[in-house]
Each structure stands twice: as C-alpha cells, then as structure tokens.
Design an enzyme around this catalytic site. Structure first.
Site, mmCIF file in Angstrom:
data_model
loop_
_atom_site.group_PDB
_atom_site.id
_atom_site.type_symbol
_atom_site.label_atom_id
_atom_site.label_comp_id
_atom_site.label_asym_id
_atom_site.label_seq_id
_atom_site.Cartn_x
_atom_site.Cartn_y
_atom_site.Cartn_z
ATOM 1 N N GLU A 184 2.114 16.654 -7.373
ATOM 2 C CA GLU A 184 1.793 15.427 -6.631
ATOM 3 C C GLU A 184 0.838 15.681 -5.464
ATOM 4 O O GLU A 184 -0.069 14.888 -5.195
ATOM 5 C CB GLU A 184 3.095 14.777 -6.131
ATOM 6 C CG GLU A 184 2.943 13.531 -5.281
ATOM 7 C CD GLU A 184 2.215 12.388 -5.987
ATOM 8 O OE1 GLU A 184 0.984 12.305 -5.795
ATOM 9 O OE2 GLU A 184 2.850 11.598 -6.704
ATOM 10 N N GLY A 210 -6.314 21.013 10.152
ATOM 11 C CA GLY A 210 -5.698 21.479 8.905
ATOM 12 C C GLY A 210 -5.953 20.570 7.722
ATOM 13 O O GLY A 210 -5.220 20.621 6.731
ATOM 14 N N ASP A 220 -13.993 19.042 -3.755
ATOM 15 C CA ASP A 220 -12.565 18.735 -3.655
ATOM 16 C C ASP A 220 -12.276 17.316 -4.151
ATOM 17 O O ASP A 220 -11.307 17.086 -4.880
ATOM 18 C CB ASP A 220 -12.118 18.913 -2.194
ATOM 19 C CG ASP A 220 -10.644 18.671 -2.031
ATOM 20 O OD1 ASP A 220 -9.863 19.480 -2.565
ATOM 21 O OD2 ASP A 220 -10.266 17.650 -1.411
ATOM 22 N N LYS A 241 -10.136 15.955 -7.535
ATOM 23 C CA LYS A 241 -9.106 14.908 -7.531
ATOM 24 C C LYS A 241 -9.453 13.817 -8.539
ATOM 25 O O LYS A 241 -8.568 13.285 -9.233
ATOM 26 C CB LYS A 241 -8.958 14.330 -6.121
ATOM 27 C CG LYS A 241 -8.323 15.343 -5.158
ATOM 28 C CD LYS A 241 -8.471 14.942 -3.706
ATOM 29 C CE LYS A 241 -7.802 15.965 -2.803
ATOM 30 N NZ LYS A 241 -8.148 15.821 -1.401
ATOM 31 N N GLY A 245 -3.375 17.313 5.764
ATOM 32 C CA GLY A 245 -2.624 17.793 6.926
ATOM 33 C C GLY A 245 -1.378 18.541 6.480
ATOM 34 O O GLY A 245 -0.826 18.268 5.407
#
Ligand SMILES: NC(=O)C1=CN([C@@H]2O[C@H](COP(=O)(O)OP(=O)(O)OC[C@H]3O[C@@H](n4cnc5c(N)ncnc54)[C@H](OP(=O)(O)O)[C@@H]3O)[C@@H](O)[C@H]2O)C=CC1
Ligand SMILES: N[C@@H](CC=O)C(=O)O
Ligand code: NA
Length: 916
Positions: free
Chosen positions: A700, A758, A772, A776, A893
C-alpha cells in the site's frame, strides 16, 4: 536380626503372610511382626460391619463387612465415623520427598489441607528406587559391591531421619530401618548365591523405598500431634497381573482389605506407600509405570474421595509441550477424556489407567506444583454443564495439542479393494502378524486406498508382510501399490467440545495451510476427542506452533525481518515498539522483529529484538550483512509459524528476492516501488505466484504513502466497478515543492526543505525527474489491468539537463541553485495567468496509456487547493463518473509512510487469523 532363611521363608509363595516382613499393620508403628495376628483380627472384625468413611456414594459393588472386635485402644465410636465427612487424597512423587526439607514441606502441605480426613500416597525418596534396582542387579550379577550400595541406602535414610525426627520417633524409625536393611542383606545374599532374582523378590526389595518414606513422613506429621498412621499398601491393594506388563486392581478384595485395615487403624491422616501392592496370593508386586499415581487413583476410588491431588514439579498440564511451544499455557481444566487423549499423544499428563478409577466416581484430580504453591494447577474432572465461562474462547473447543514422532505411513491402494469385504481385515491381519502397532487409520469411502501409520521401526516388516500377503493382487493389478511414506509425525488436536462445534477442523487446516504445511493424512474418530493429522517430521514443530497459536492463544505471531532501517524503516521500528504491547493485549497479535538488515550490517535475535535498544544492540553485536543468513534466520531458525519480510529500501536487487521469498511461504510487505514498477514479465510472475499461494504481498505505501490508494483501487475492481481514469498528484515531494514555491522563494531552497522533511526518495532526482511518479502510475495502471512498462509512460523531467549526470544526490543539490531562475520563470508565467503549476500523473485506462507531466490548473481547481506534501488522487469509474472518488492527504513523510507499512503488517495479521 532375622536370619536369611527366616527372611526367605516369610516371603515364601506358599505362605499368605508376606506382610510379616513389613510388619507395621496395626496403626501403631512396628508393633507386630506377626501376620497371622493381623489376619485373625481382621477376619474376625470383618463379620461385624465397619463402614469405611467415604466422601461420596457410588454405584459400588463393595461388600460391607461386619465388625465388633475393635483394636484395644480405640473406642467403637471413633471407628464409626460421622457420615458425610470427606477424604482427600494426595500423592507426592519421589522429588517431592527427595530431601529432609522437602519431606517437611510435604508435611506442611498435608497439615494445611483442611479436609477432615486425608490419605497421602508417597513414592520412595528420589533416586532410591533406582538404587534398589541396582542392588538387585549387582547381587544377581554376583557383584560384591551390593553390600556397599545397600549401606548407601541405609546411610541416605538414616541421615534423613536424623534431620527430621528426634527422640523416640527417631529411635523407632532407625530400629525398623536397621531391621529392614538386615533382612534385605539376607535376601540379597540369597540372590547373590542364586545369581538370579525372581520378579517378586525384586518387587519386594524395591518396595522398601516407599515403606521408609511413608514411615518417615507419618512420624513427622505425628510429631505435630496429628492422628496419623502409615499404611503398607501391600496389605490393602490387591491386583491381578495382565498380559502386557500391567495390573488390574481387584477393587472388591482391596475394599474389603481396606475396611479391615481401617478398623484396626482408625485415624485422620493415613500415609500410604505408593507403587507397591500384592497379588491375591499376597505376593508383593508393583503397579508398574507411574505406579504411585495409580495407587493414589485407586485409593481415591476406594475411599470415594472428594479429590485426588497429584503433586509434581510442573504448574499443571500444558496446552502443548512447553519445550516446543514457548507460549504453551497451563490448562485450568481438562475432562477425563481430554486428559487421557493428551497423555496418549505424548503429553506429560496422567497415564490413562490412572484416570479411569477416579473417573468412575467423578472424583476430580488436581495436578499441582509442589515448588509453586501459588499456581492453581490443572483440574481434571467431568466438564460442568454450567461451565459457560469464556464460552467464546477457543480454549473450550480445543484444549491442547500433542505430537508423536518417528512414524511412517503405509498406503495400500488399488481398484480391487472397493466393495470387497475382508480387505481391511486382511491388511490389518498381516500387520498384526508382524506384531506392529497401528497408530492411526484412514480410509476414504471410495475404498480405493487404506492408509495407516505405524512406528517407523516397524514399517519395513509391515510393508514386506503386505507385499507378501497381497502378492497375487499386486501381480494381477487388483492392488496397484503398497507405498511407504517415511519420516512422518502425528499432530493431534484434543478437545471434548470439538465434537459439537462447527468450524474447528476448518480453523485447524487453515492454520496449517497458512504456515505452508502439507498434510499427508487425516483421521477423526466419531468420538471427536481428537483430530489427528500426519505431517512431515521436519514440519512437525512448526505445525504444532501454527495450530497452537491459532487456537489456543488466538494470538497471531509473526516473525519479522526489517530490511533497510533508514528513515522509513527506523520510523516503522519506533511505531512497532510503541504499539507492540497494545497489539498483544488487545488484539492478540504478537509481532516479533527477529532481524534488522542494513546495507552493511545486520542484527539478529532468536526471541525478538528489544526495539527500544536496536541501535545500541546493533553496535554491540551487529554482524556483517548477509541476506541469505538473514532470511534463513528469520524464516528458518525458529518455529514461529508466520514470517514476514518488510523491505524498506529503494533497492531493485532486494525487490528481486520477493518471488523467492513468496515461494518459500514468506509474506512480503514493502513501500519499495521497484518490484511493481520493474520489468512487466517479472511483475506478472510475482503476482501470479501471490494469487496461487496463501502467501501475502502487500505494498500500500508504494503509492500515496499511508493513504488508502491501492486498497481503494482494489476495492473498486473487486466489487466489479470499471476504472476509466486515475489522475492525481502522486508525489509528496513535488506537491510540497509546488505548494511552497511562491512569494519569490528559490526553487532549490524548497527542494532542500522537502528532502529535510523526509518526503523525497533517497535520491531526490527520482522525484524531480518524474520517475517516482511514473512508477506510481505504472503500479496503478498494472493494478487496473494494463500491461505497461515504465518506458511506455512519457515523463516530463524537472531535473535540469546538465544535472542529470551528477554522480551523487549531494552534488545535485549543490548544483541545483544555478537553475533557480528557469523555475521561477515558469512559476511566474502560471501565476500571471491566474493558474498554479502541478506535477501530475494520469492512468488512462480507457485508452490503455499513462502520462506524467507538469500541468497548469486554475486556482479554483481541487488540485490547486493542496498544502504540505498532500497527494490527491481522483478515480473516475463507471460508478464514480460525474464526481470522481477522491482520496487526499499527506502522501509522503516518515510517520505516514511507516504507518502505511504498519497497517499492511496488521492486514497480514488479520489475513492470518488475528481477531478483527
Ligand atoms: N520517504 C517517503 O515519504 C516515502 C518513502 N517510500 C519508500 O520507502 C523506501 C525507504 O525510503 P527512505 O527510508 O526514505 O530511504 P533511506 O535512504 O532513508 O533508507 C533506505 C535504507 O535502505 C538500506 N539499504 C539500501 N540498500 C540496501 C540493501 N541492498 N540491503 C539492505 N539495506 C539496504 C539503507 O541502508 P544503509 O543506510 O546502510 O545504506 C537504508 O537504511 C523507499 O523505497 C521509498 O521509495 C515510500 C513512500 C513514502
Ligand atoms: N518520494 C516520494 C515518497 C513516496 O513514495 C514522494 O515524494 O511522494
Ligand atoms: Na498508499
């Protein structure tokens, strides 16, 4: 001192007077050596009708004897005991009376029992029975050292007596002890001369251990002023030998003798010798294995006691062998049938024959730990009809699990067996002829095969006998084979209520399937006190732990390996640390981190790493990282039924292991996008494997971090919705950047902030390049059924051309400010048009394609309303067409990402059977 010939004569088979040697019989210790006196008094007393006080009435066939001639010092009234009083029976084994201090402790326990009358069965002091057998062995092998060994026996008892007795009591005991020792010496001399000891000689010699411990204990109790007598049970317990080195009590005769004994020795406390008994011809014998427990059970039945307590050195009966299942728990109650099923299957419970005498009268048996009086122990009794307590608890259905190793399965197969009466008889006749013991049988009603388990050591003979018995049928094809499957174990689930509870066997087999254990054969009798499955021997402990954890503890234990303790991995470890006890207590989920693997070092533990100290521990005893050893440790080196590896790296090499892990039955949880966005063929292979197996793969956090993106998409697809388009801001980093890139701020400064917070990938260029986001998009496209490669997605990169070749992320960050101007221009152009820049990904399911690009949106568009690292994902589907289904929130995060991984771990636990 009695002469040798006198000793042997007194022990003679033809004389019914063996008790003259142990000579205590009248309640006053050592009062008389004369057996005929005992007999005449008691036979006389029999006529007059003493009724033994009993705790309960039962359908006994006992003969009530009559009695008038009471022993001189006791009034008739004292013998006619008040009705309704109760006896409690205790049994103390050898370790319980192993030292002087322990004998005193036993005396304390007896005195604290507030039952009105007590019968206490004792074994010999620990090691004494072995010492006595050794005397016989030495004497019959003509080894002179038997005399020294006998002195050691004398020494042990004499030293103990000096510790616990004094005055007259001590003198009386020592005189009896010396007397017995000289008789034994004479008897052993005879054995030495003959070079042989008969069984009854042996039993006579060996039984002295019990005689001495019973006498010492009774004297300690008497010292306290308690009315206590000791009983040589050879005067009372009469047993008949049976064929298989066992004995059957003669209850009628024993009851009569007990009544005689009691009429002469009325008292409140009786200390009786365990293990020993007599034949109907008054020849000393023993009750064989577990004899003292058996003595206590028979005594319990003869007295119709209210309870029999077996004192031992464990807290009670465990739900499984605690050496194999560390979470095994003490059972509060067991039915008689459950107790004997458990003991049959190798649990250290009472021998079934110990249970039968007390079960006849419904007398409860307590198993207690003498070394832990605070433990309540296990009660073996008839299940109470009112026992609704914990009715939802699975304990009530399956009480415990036990295993038997070293078995082989034999499978006799062929079409010629169906409908042919006598086949089973012929098969088992052949097995019987070779003296093999059949442990389990299973035959499907199609009758084409009969399968049974025998001890491994007997299987060769069994197979040969069957080959020879069915030679003709095998030759002409009526039987196809007699197959042997070696190295098997039986795992049995025991529980009385299994019979009346639907779903028990389903849960059992489910737990085995989830632990990836193959079941070779199954048996469940109509009584349904047990369900027996045969598994491979090497799987047996794992199987035991899997079913134990599923049923008994209702606790899902997962052995976890965390790979990549970087930002996300270490945050996950913190969250696990903080939540572990709540999960255990409230949800019965036990998550144990057995290993943490970084790129250079790893930390392993056999029981679970203390997560408050993992960094320190890694410093102290970390070892060089080694993936093979790591996986072997987490998955193979212990017996927690379920293993999960959590990959918190961004490494495609690690992602390349998933297939192998899933194949081994290891569940995989990850935020790493590399596997699902890597080469299509590998992805499809991985997902196909996952779907075929009971092994789970959850990811997930790969899209939108902790936001429910993958699960939402799955929910839509699985319920039959049709996805048309998925559009969104998938990058937390780029969302943050464009939400904050305004008011004259420098682009590079905002990128640094995103990295600090982060949100970025380990290398921020993965975010800025759009890779990235493209990953996805691919993940969601594939989830929606599109067969796309990463290279099929056009991606607009935000990494300035000259910086694409930078060697490191650090160098890239240093160089980026040089390009701030370019970005400011784009931002100002959009601003001037009343628009915002947003970096979006689109899965166009209808047209089977995807795209990743920087777009401009009007300021009132939902995509323009974001803040922080928000992701927003809009699912346009057949059901959500006019208004798309929107998921929005922080999509990057440490906390939210680790939280997403954690929730996948808990999803795994619930798939594995944790309560919801
Ligand atoms: N940050 C976020 O908001 C989100 C991140 N993710 C994903 O989470 C993952 C982790 O990200 P993050 O924690 O930020 O990254 P980090 O760089 O902080 O951590 C990565 C960790 O992986 C370790 N590692 C790398 N290669 C190996 C290897 N071959 N074997 C063992 N360990 C290895 C590193 O060890 P060492 O330091 O010893 O080299 C480091 O501990 C990535 O896949 C990322 O895409 C997903 C959603 C959101
Ligand atoms: N770097 C990623 C983290 C989540 O996958 C992002 O910024 O979204
Ligand atoms: Na998610």
């Amino acid at each position: 001192m009695a002469s040798f010939s006198a000793a042997v004569a007194q022990f003679s088979r033809v004389s019914p007077s063996h008790t003259s040697l142990h000579s205590h019989s009248h309640g006053t210790l050592f009062q008389s050596q004369c057996r005929p006196f005992f007999l005449s008094r008691t036979s006389h007393s029999l006529r007059k009708g003493l009724t033994l006080p009993r705790g309960r009435e039962a359908p006994s066939t006992s003969v009530r004897a009559s009695f008038t001639d009471v022993s001189p010092n006791v009034s008739l009234e004292e013998k006619q005991l008040p009705k309704g009083e109760t006896w409690s029976v205790h049994k103390f084994g050898g370790t319980c009376v192993g030292t002087s201090q322990r004998i005193k402790n036993v005396a304390d326990i007896i005195l604290k029992d507030d039952s009105e009358r007590k019968l206490v069965v004792v074994s010999a002091m620990s090691k004494v029975t072995d010492m006595m057998y050794d005397l016989i062995h030495k004497a019959q092998s003509r080894d002179e050292s038997y005399t020294a060994a006998l002195n050691a026996v004398l020494e042990k008892h004499s030293a103990t007596a000096h510790d616990i007795l004094d005055g007259d009591n001590l003198a009386t005991f020592l005189s009896k002890l010396h007397h017995d020792i000289s008789n034994l010496k004479a008897m052993l001399r005879a054995i030495y001369i003959a070079g042989h000891a008969t069984e009854s000689f042996t039993d006579f010699v060996v039984g002295h251990g019990e005689l001495w411990s019973a006498q010492m204990l009774s004297l300690v109790i008497r010292k306290n002023g308690t009315d206590c007598k000791w009983m040589d049970t050879r005067d009372v317990l009469i047993v008949n030998p049976t064929g298989s080195n066992q004995v059957d009590p003669d209850y009628l005769e024993s009851e009569q003798r007990l009544e005689k004994w009691y009429s002469l020795n009325p008292c409140k406390v009786i200390i009786a010798t365990g293990f020993i008994a007599s034949t109907p011809q008054n020849i000393p014998t023993t009750l064989k294995r577990d004899g003292s427990d058996f003595s206590a059970a028979i005594m319990g039945a003869l007295f119709k006691a209210r309870q029999v307590t077996i004192w031992t050195d464990v807290d009670g009966v465990y739900s499984a062998d605690p050496r194999k299942v560390s979470e095994a728990v003490i059972l509060k109650t067991l039915s008689y049938q459950e107790a004997w099923e458990m003991s049959y299957f190798g649990a250290n419970v009472l021998h079934p024959r110990t249970i039968i005498p007390v079960m006849r009268y419904g007398i409860p048996i307590m198993i207690r730990n003498i070394f832990n009086l605070s433990a309540p122990g296990t009660k073996i009794c008839h299940p109470s009809v009112n026992d609704h307590e914990d009715s939802q608890n699975l304990q009530n259905f399956v009480k415990g699990f036990a295993t038997i190793d070293n078995l082989a399965l034999v499978n006799v197969e062929g079409t010629g067996m169906a409908g042919v009466p006598g086949t089973a008889s012929a098969i088992f006749g052949a097995v019987k002829d070779v003296g093999a013991n059949v442990i389990m049988i299973s035959q499907a009603s199609s009758e084409h095969s009969v399968c049974f388990a025998v001890p491994e050591k007997e299987v060769k003979a069994v197979a040969e006998a069957l080959q020879s018995r069915f030679r003709q049928a095998l030759d002409n094809g009526r039987l196809s084979q007699v197959a042997v499957i070696p190295n098997c174990s039986i795992l049995a689930a025991v529980g009385q209520k299994m019979a009346s509870t639907p779903g028990v066997s389903a849960s059992l087999f489910n737990a085995l399937a989830k632990a990836n254990i193959n079941v070779r054969a199954i048996a469940q009798g109509c009584s349904e006190y047990n369900i027996t499955v045969v598994v491979k021997r090497e799987d047996c402990i794992k199987a035991l732990r899997a079913v134990h954890s599923r049923f008994y503890l209702s606790r899902t234990t997962i052995a976890m390996g965390i790979i990549g303790p970087g930002l996300i991995g270490s945050t996950l470890l913190e969250q696990l640390r903080d939540q572990a006890s709540t999960l255990k207590e409230e949800f019965n989920i036990d998550l144990r981190v057995m290993g943490i693997l970084g790129s250079k070092s790893m930390l392993l533990s056999d029981v679970g790493i203390d997560l408050a100290r993992w960094r320190e521990l890694r410093e102290e005893r970390g070892e060089v990282a080694n993936m093979e050893k790591f996986v072997q440790h987490v998955h193979g080196n212990h017996f927690i039924p379920n293993t999960a590896l959590v990959d918190c790296t961004a490494d495609s090499v690690i992602a390349g292991y998933y297939y192998d892990w899933l194949r081994k039955g290891i569940h995989v949880v990850t935020p790493n996008k590399k596997a699902n966005s890597g080469p299509l063929d590998q992805y499809l292979k991985l997902r196909a494997l996952q779907r075929q197996s009971y092994t789970h793969y959850f990811y997930e956090a790969t899209v939108g971090a902790g936001l429910p993106i993958v699960s939402t998409l799955r929910g839509l697809l699985e319920t039959g919705d049709k996805i048309l388009q998925i559009e969104g801001i998938f990058s937390g980093t780029l969302s943050y950047i464009f939400n904050n890139f305004k008011d004259g701020r420098a682009f590079s400064e905002v990128v640094s902030e995103a990295k600090e917070a982060g949100y970025t990938e380990p290398d921020p260029r993965d975010d800025l390049s759009g890779t990235d986001v493209a990953r996805k998009v691919i993940i969601l496209a594939r989830e929606s059924g599109l067969k796309l490669e990463l290279s099929n997605i056009p991606v607009e990169s935000l990494v300035p051309e000259p910086l694409r070749a930078c060697a490191s992320a650090q160098e890239f960050m240093q160089e980026l400010p040089k390009f701030d101007q370019e970005f400011t221009k784009k931002q100002e152009d959009a601003e001037n048009a009343g628009e915002v820049l947003r970096y979006v990904g689109v899965v166009d399911v209808t047209n089977k394609k995807g795209v990743v690009e920087l777009r401009r949106y009007k300021k009132d568009h939902p995509f323009a309303q974001l803040s922080g690292s928000d992701n927003i994902i809009a699912f346009t589907t057949r059901r959500y067409k006019d208004q798309p289904l929107i998921v929005r929130g922080p999509g990057a995060g440490a906390q939210v990402t680790a939280g997403g991984i954690f929730s996948d771990i808990l999803r795994l636990a619930s798939y594995l059977g944790a309560p919801s």
